[in-house]
Design a protein around this motif. Sequence first.
Motif, short mmCIF file in Angstrom:
data_model
loop_
_atom_site.label_atom_id
_atom_site.label_comp_id
_atom_site.label_asym_id
_atom_site.label_seq_id
_atom_site.Cartn_x
_atom_site.Cartn_y
_atom_site.Cartn_z
N TYR A 109 0.85 -1.18 0.00
CA TYR A 109 0.00 0.00 0.00
C TYR A 109 0.90 1.24 0.00
CZ TYR A 109 -3.52 -3.40 1.54
OH TYR A 109 -4.36 -4.48 1.64
N GLY A 161 1.34 3.77 3.02
CA GLY A 161 2.69 3.69 3.56
C GLY A 161 3.28 5.06 3.76
N ARG A 183 5.15 3.25 8.66
CA ARG A 183 4.77 2.34 7.56
C ARG A 183 4.36 0.96 8.05
NH1 ARG A 183 5.98 4.02 2.27
NH2 ARG A 183 7.07 6.03 2.22
N THR A 216 1.99 -1.95 5.98
CA THR A 216 1.63 -1.44 4.65
C THR A 216 2.40 -2.11 3.51
OG1 THR A 216 3.26 0.36 4.78
CG2 THR A 216 1.05 0.81 5.62
#
Length: 674
Positions: free
Chosen positions: A550, A554, A564, A567
Amino acid sequence: MSPTSPASPASPGNPHGATRRLTTAQALVAFLARQYTERDGRRQRLISATWGIFGHGNVAGIGQALVEAASGGPAGPTHGNGATQGNGHTPGLAHRMPYLQGRNEQAMVHAAVGYARQAGRLSAHAVTTSIGPGATNLVTGAALATINRLPVLLLPGDTFATRPADPVLQQLEVPYAGDVSVNDCLRPVSRYFDRITRPEALIPAALQAMRVLADPAETGAVTLALPQDVQAEAYDWPEEFFAERDWHIRRPGPDTAELEAAVRAVRSARRPLIVAGGGVRHSGAEETLAAFTAATRIPVASTQAGKGALRHDHPADVGGIGHTGTATADELARTADLVIGVGTRFSDFTTASGTLFAGPAVRFLHLNITAFDAHKLAALPLVADARAGLEALTTALAGRGYRVDPAYETEYTGAKEVWEERVEASFAAPAPTARPTQTQVLGLLDALVTEDDILINAAGSLPGDLHKLWRTRSRDQYHVEYGYSCMGYEIPAAIGVLLATGAHGHPDRPHRPVWALVGDGTYLMNPTEIVTAVQENLPLKLLILQNHGYASIGGLSESVGAERFGTAYRHRDADGGFTGPPLPVDLAANAASLGMRVLRATTVDDLRKALTEARDAQGPTCVYVETETPDTVSGPPPAQAWWDVPVAETASRPAAVKAREEYDRQVAARRRHL
């Protein structure tokens, strides 16, 4: 008695007219096939097709009715002598109800929404599901439709109205209420909701449903919950119920007093800025907006839904506004003394969470078809259709000598040229053998497309890059769903757009290239409708950008001190985190397994060739590319305005402490416009 049998002589609800004996489901489908919208002399079917996945809650009702409707029955009006008329057409052909087979209920709604947006909200699709999970899967799509003000008719099956057994399969038991089912989840996300517990109750409910779908100020998801026993129950329906009906899409003009106040506000403004939203597109007001800017030279910034209101190379277009906007538009917003909203909801991304419009004496003028939106930010309201309102405002200003100062025009056109240099730098491709960054992928696509192409996106890091950088060439090229920003929207929405552009059933006809742009996270959410595209041989162009997680969240996670966490799509490391090697997920192989032709690209040169080949393809084609992490030269420009995502007020980790300090600094600039 069959649907085309002679009419019954009379019924208690229709003592003098002819009737026709049909099931509730058959009557509903026949009714829907005879509803039309009309705007500016253009007439089309309001409900042009029905998506469906069948189960015990709708297979014997709506499912059976669709079987008959697909072959033209129930046909035209049946009169007392048993004759069937098709209104000058072959009996039944004008009133068939096409059926579209979906694979996921949420995705079917997304496809219907994509269709409705491309059709200018003048035509829509229905979606039928079984009870239970099939019905609750509609909720996300319904929320997306209603938030974006786009029409879709939902026809979920429901538990028995007569309660022969209680509970039945998939029934939600509510101890304090016997009339609640899972379909009640759809109430808060629907603009109209009714449960049809008797056949005759369908008549007023169906008419109200059409009214809301066709009303530009009220439209969104409309739900008619259909108990499965009522769907199959027969009733003597009045023939008038099956008459063709035209629902006029009105263009209300502005109130005289509001118009005069708007004229005074514009004439007194030295640094006005227009914010164009989705209402410009829904109204078909692009040319009217261009005429207004030609007369006044007021610059135009755009929301995600409004991007394309002016072409990217129009002198007055200054690009996207807000958190994902351009530096040009956002700097103009910070110094504007009058912000003229046209068809926009003024979401937090547009206002930068209340920090963007910083002028001490800034005022707002909102042209919107809904009073609810027109009064936001304590604005001067101009409640009207976007096109009608802009025409009235242009006429009222004509002859009064208003035009922005030439120095202001020079300022924003010069700033636009500087921003265009940043776009070029972001799009510039490296060596042909290098792996491209995400923005370089967009640059290669930008060099290929024409005004015929349509780009669809909804979530992840792509909407921000597109809003800042994409050069929109036509009014409907830019299709980014950012009201709900729903992962998994893109592929089914592209199918809906292809249906609206006439790509279905005409393999030899030139088609508009329709691109669904997705990251790996979005793809994994909802790839199922690839099967539908393959089944219908729709020329969908799917572009998958693999960045192993992601990316958008992130980046957000890092900015708010969450480091983060959770993610990345990677193996766990020795400490239990997710910093190991990338997962061995092959999305290209997955797309191929669902029937798509897949073109893999590993370099810039590969990608350029694959995009060209995909654009020319006549069937569903996927381009798959693994992207490089952007560096400081080729990466997208950073956010030009703030967005409020609250940061932990107390924390022990340095990242969160530092992020909170930045948050406190930014939030201090927020203001309430009163």
